[in-house]
Write a protein that holds these residues in place. Structure first.
Motif, short mmCIF file in Angstrom:
data_model
loop_
_atom_site.label_atom_id
_atom_site.label_comp_id
_atom_site.label_asym_id
_atom_site.label_seq_id
_atom_site.Cartn_x
_atom_site.Cartn_y
_atom_site.Cartn_z
N UNK A 50 0.84 -1.20 0.00
CA UNK A 50 0.00 0.00 0.00
C UNK A 50 0.87 1.24 0.00
N UNK A 51 0.55 2.20 -0.86
CA UNK A 51 1.27 3.46 -0.97
C UNK A 51 0.37 4.58 -0.49
N UNK A 52 0.73 5.23 0.61
CA UNK A 52 -0.08 6.28 1.22
C UNK A 52 0.45 7.65 0.82
N UNK A 53 -0.43 8.62 0.82
CA UNK A 53 0.01 9.99 0.59
C UNK A 53 0.65 10.55 1.86
N UNK A 54 1.46 11.59 1.67
CA UNK A 54 2.18 12.20 2.79
C UNK A 54 1.19 12.95 3.68
N UNK A 55 0.99 12.45 4.91
CA UNK A 55 0.09 13.07 5.89
C UNK A 55 0.46 12.55 7.26
#
Length: 402
Positions: A265-270
């Motif tokens: 899984x690739x998450x956005x920067x947060x």
């Protein structure tokens, strides 16, 4: 929105992409009626362990062209990225600002798709014991009689040394129910439950990456699923159940296919995404029961793209009917491993079997010659006692609840 401007309906993009170029590769066809008399395979014909092919190719053996350097999980790096690993199932979770760029995301997904899943056949036998404690109260406990696993990863390669396989990276079909930048699973808009002929082409990986990058969701994730296809799981399970039952085992047997290293899984920067993947924060939320409130919040806030699938065939349909296998068939695998599994079950082992177990299972017991007659006699007596106990177990049964 977010769809690249140069993409059109008549774009000549293939629905799936082969991740390995295998020129001159010969497949091994098997007809459906070859299951009755399957020849046993020599141990020397077995592909190397998965761990043995993690290293680079030796420089003295030039690989055939075209062959790229092997891609492993450890070889993938991102300067601005951070990766979290799940130790139990091998899942990976990436967070990087650069992955919000569609080209970088697509490149990253293609690299990760070239890494195979780690399927295991797992056999677990348990029984229940009921006893009275010092306070004269009844206590029930579960005892593990054996826990034996065999990894199937080497058999997903026709040549593990040169990374030859039939792996393909594809995107989900329009009629498949999945998360398409949504919270709930759904089909593509305007798609009926039946497969439409001549309908709208499904989006390519490039298009999905652009849609993900264009989304303004505060929390979002792009997922890749690795899977093994073309494996007759039920047939192998039935064979292994019969093998264990032939030992007259009376306990509770569970045979399952466990898939590790399957999810990326690739998450956005947060900040929230960093917190949700930090182990000590997860532990804190579990012990304080804050996960009761945090889980619904994260589930509703996170938009998910579960649209990329890396398929690793164990077999595929042959042109003339029947199947062709990338390495060996299910029956050949069973003939290869049955003796080692049988021995591990009778010895009540709890381990992942490897090639050393294969060799020991096919070799006769070593002669006892320590140079000390007393010691040799004691070891021989011990071995005879173990053999007698196993024979009694086979005749009278073992592992029942008590």
């Amino acid at each position: 929105m977010g769809k690249p401007s140069d993409l059109s309906a008549n774009k000549a993009a293939a629905d799936s992409l082969s991740l390995h170029s295998n020129p001159g590769e010969s497949s091994r066809p098997h007809n459906n009626n070859d299951d009755l008399d399957t020849p046993e395979i020599s141990i020397d014909d077995l592909p190397p362990n998965y761990s043995e092919v993690e290293s680079l190719l030796p420089p003295t053996i030039p690989p055939p062209s075209p062959i790229s350097a092997p891609v492993t999980a450890a070889s993938i790096r991102m300067e601005d990225g951070k990766v979290f690993n799940e130790l139990n199932n091998g899942a990976q979770f990436w967070i990087a600002k650069s992955l919000e760029n569609p080209a970088a995301l697509e490149s990253h997904i293609r690299k990760l798709a070239a890494i195979p899943p780690r399927p295991y056949i797992n056999l677990v036998g348990t029984h229940t014991e009921t006893r009275r404690n010092d306070k004269d109260k009844t206590e029930t406990s579960t005892v593990v009689d054996f826990d034996v696993s065999v990894e199937l990863t080497p058999y997903l390669y026709s040549d593990a040394q040169y990374r030859k396989s039939w792996c393909q990276l594809r995107t989900v079909e329009n009629f498949e129910k999945t998360r398409r930048g949504t919270v709930l699973r759904k089909r593509a808009p305007g798609t009926n439950q039946s497969i439409e002929v001549g309908g709208t082409p499904k989006p390519t990986l490039t298009e999905w990456c652009h849609r993900y990058a264009a989304s303004h969701a505060g929390l979002k994730v792009f997922a890749l699923q690795r899977t093994m296809v073309g494996f007759d799981e039920e047939r192998v399970k039935d064979q292994l159940r019969t093998l264990v039952n032939n030992t007259n085992y009376r306990g509770h047997l569970k045979v399952e296919l466990v898939m590790k290293n399957a999810l990326v899984e690739c998450y956005n920067e947060a900040k929230t995404n960093h917190w949700r993947l930090t182990s000590w924060i997860q532990t804190l939320f579990v012990f304080t029961l804050l996960f009761i409130f945090a889980w619904p919040y994260l589930w509703l806030r996170t938009k998910r793209w579960e649209v990329a699938i890396s398929e690793w065939p164990f077999s595929r349909a042959a042109e003339g009917g029947g199947k062709e296998y990338v390495s060996i068939s299910e029956d050949q695998w069973y003939n290869l491993w049955a003796r080692a599994i049988y021995k591990a079950v009778m010895e009540k082992q709890q381990k992942v079997l490897d090639q050393s177990d294969l060799r020991r299972a096919q070799e006769p017991d070593p002669a006892l010659n320590t140079g000390n007659a007393t010691v040799d006699g004691a070891l021989g007596l011990f071995r005879a006692g173990v053999g007698a106990m196993n024979e009694v177990n086979r005749q009278l049964g073992w592992g029942r609840d008590c």
